[in-house]
Design an enzyme around this catalytic site. Structure first.
Site, PDB file in Angstrom:
ATOM      1  N   PHE A 127      47.156  59.505 -44.991  1.00 51.94           N
ATOM      2  CA  PHE A 127      46.658  60.096 -43.507  1.00 51.94           C
ATOM      3  C   PHE A 127      45.986  59.097 -42.592  1.00 51.94           C
ATOM      4  O   PHE A 127      46.362  58.762 -41.794  1.00 51.94           O
ATOM      5  CB  PHE A 127      45.975  61.379 -43.673  1.00 51.94           C
ATOM      6  CG  PHE A 127      45.637  62.137 -42.564  1.00 51.94           C
ATOM      7  CD1 PHE A 127      46.644  62.912 -41.724  1.00 51.94           C
ATOM      8  CD2 PHE A 127      44.346  62.357 -42.195  1.00 51.94           C
ATOM      9  CE1 PHE A 127      46.109  63.592 -40.406  1.00 51.94           C
ATOM     10  CE2 PHE A 127      43.749  63.060 -41.346  1.00 51.94           C
ATOM     11  CZ  PHE A 127      44.912  63.842 -40.257  1.00 51.94           C
ATOM     12  N   GLU A 128      44.728  58.874 -43.091  1.00 52.54           N
ATOM     13  CA  GLU A 128      43.899  57.795 -42.213  1.00 52.54           C
ATOM     14  C   GLU A 128      43.389  58.174 -41.116  1.00 52.54           C
ATOM     15  O   GLU A 128      42.477  57.665 -40.334  1.00 52.54           O
ATOM     16  CB  GLU A 128      44.440  56.652 -42.343  1.00 52.54           C
ATOM     17  CG  GLU A 128      44.896  56.126 -43.824  1.00 52.54           C
ATOM     18  CD  GLU A 128      45.076  54.501 -43.843  1.00 52.54           C
ATOM     19  OE1 GLU A 128      44.658  53.751 -43.031  1.00 52.54           O
ATOM     20  OE2 GLU A 128      45.737  54.168 -44.748  1.00 52.54           O
TER      21      GLU A 128
END
Ligand SMILES: *[C@@H]1O[C@H](CO)[C@@H](O)[C@H](O)[C@H]1NC(C)=O
Ligand SMILES: *[C@@H]1O[C@H](CO)[C@@H](O)[C@H](O)[C@H]1NC(C)=O
Ligand SMILES: *[C@@H]1O[C@H](CO)[C@@H](O)[C@H](O)[C@H]1NC(C)=O
Ligand SMILES: *[C@@H]1O[C@H](CO)[C@@H](O)[C@H](O)[C@H]1NC(C)=O
Ligand SMILES: *[C@@H]1O[C@H](CO)[C@@H](O)[C@H](O)[C@H]1NC(C)=O
Length: 376
Positions: A127-128
């Protein structure tokens, strides 16, 4: 009435089983079966290119999971299963869709379909995106996404693997790294394990704006301790991720005495100085650069990683390159064993030269030799 419901139920079972299943592309049907063992240790390798010469030369006595980034390869699936290794896909839902329950459902269904249709072993959720402190709804929605993905996958097959990529540390000076205020403790309970990205550790430089290690030993250790002690995540829920790449920085000022290389101020998520001022290079590119450099390899005792610098004799400008090599990597692999982590992983496994030149063979052998070999 009861009969009717029963009949409907049977009808559904019949419909489901009559749905055309994709054909197993391997030599034998068994090779299309996902790997069963869900507790063994991990050598978790991200691969960016579907090149048979490359992936057939990984050390398959060590690899336990390959994450296919940007591709799905039936040939690699069969090959990995033959070596009792998992092959998983990677993906995430955009942050703007996170709180939408229907978007989450649709995304999970499409990922599950991709995994089933291609006989894969699970998914790595990468996701980050930033989730600021003051967005508890987003934080909850990301946890829900992971939990719902895990539930949906495990309902189909309990040994499907669902994992989550997380920053090198849950916290740094009371700040969330890269403004990623995720619910790390719960994420670890609603997935198989977290892949700790112990690299890009200079993504938010708070002190002097100078070039420094991509994956410093002590910073890596501090980050892991954050997960273990602050987030209270058990060690077998953490895989230590290391880089097979480094950063080249142009120096605005270079101190020939201290080798301090001042870099341009390029902001990242609210911090004015970051590794975005540098450029990433694969290990296979860095080694010839190092061998041709002004300084050659220098061992930095403060981070237990190597670096080198290069002077452009025409312009007088300096570059500094910070990277990891077999020596610095082996210290981190040993650390993972010492604190009993689930294993180690690499971003990314294609950074080596898988060609036939003596130098290619020498360096990739050295790099793979350091990777731990776990029982399975
Ligand atoms: C995300 O939301 C946008 C806008 O509502 C929509 O068009 C898009 O299809 C959604 N993407 C996913 C993967 O659900
Ligand atoms: C995960 O989902 C299950 C099933 O919907 C639910 O019972 C459980 O409470 C959820 N766990 C978390 C931590 O949200
Ligand atoms: C970051 O840069 C901005 C704009 O130049 C400046 O206003 C701010 O004070 C800087 N922040 C820090 C922490 O230095
Ligand atoms: C060195 O500097 C000169 C003059 O600025 C430039 O033309 C050249 O490309 C530079 N060489 C390297 C290897 O960066
Ligand atoms: C999984 O693999 C580990 C390591 O080889 C082994 O100790 C364990 O017994 C295996 N578990 C199962 C259920 O086969």
């Amino acid at each position: 009435m009861i009969l009717r419901v029963l009949f409907l139920g049977l009808y559904c079972v019949f419909l489901n089983s009559s749905v055309v299943k994709s054909q197993c592309p391997c030599e034998t049907k068994q090779l299309c079966e996902p790997v069963k063992n869900t507790t063994r240790k991990e050598v978790f390798m991200f691969s960016l290119h579907d090149i048979k010469q490359t992936w057939s030369r990984f050390d398959w006595t060590k690899v336990t999971t390959v994450i296919m980034v940007g591709y799905v390869s039936p040939q690699l699936m069969c090959f990995a299963h033959k070596h009792d290794a998992r092959v998983v896909t990677i993906g995430s839902l955009p942050v703007n869709n996170l709180t939408n329950v229907d978007d989450r459902k649709r995304w999970i269904s499409s990922q599950l379909k991709l995994v089933r249709d291609n006989f894969l072993d699970g998914i790595n959720i990468d996701f980050e995106s930033a989730i600021p402190h003051n967005k508890p709804d987003l934080k909850q929605a990301f946890t829900d996404l992971v939990n719902e993905t895990n539930q949906a996958f495990k309902n189909v097959l309990p040994n499907y693997q669902v994992t989550v990529d997380v920053a090198w540390s849950p916290l740094d000076h009371d700040r969330c790294i890269d403004n990623r205020c995720y619910d790390y403790p719960v994420l670890s309970t609603v997935s198989d394990f977290l892949f700790v990205m112990s690299y890009d550790e200079q993504s938010q430089i708070l002190g002097d704006c100078v070039a420094a290690a991509n994956s410093g030993f002590y910073k890596t250790l501090t980050g892991l301790q954050g997960y273990l002690k602050y987030a209270r995540i058990p060690p077998n829920k953490l895989v230590l991720g290391v880089p097979w790449y480094g950063y080249k920085y142009q120096c605005l000022n270079f101190d020939t005495k201290t080798k301090k290389c001042e870099i341009a101020k390029v902001p990242f998520r609210g911090v004015n100085c970051s590794d975005a001022a540098g450029k990433q290079f694969d290990f296979r590119v860095i080694i010839p650069m190092m061998e041709a450099s002004t300084s050659k390899r220098i061992w930095d005792k403060n981070t237990l990683t190597p670096y080198f610098y290069q002077k452009n004799t025409t312009s007088g400008e300096y570059y500094e390159v910070w990277y990891d090599d077999p020596e610095s990597l082996s210290l981190k692999y040993q650390l993972a064993d010492k604190i009993g982590l689930r294993g180690v992983g690499v971003w990314n496994v294609d950074c080596l030269d898988y060609g036939d030149t003596p130098s290619a063979i020498k360096w990739r052998t050295k790099m793979w030799n350091m990777v731990p070999k776990y029982p399975r």
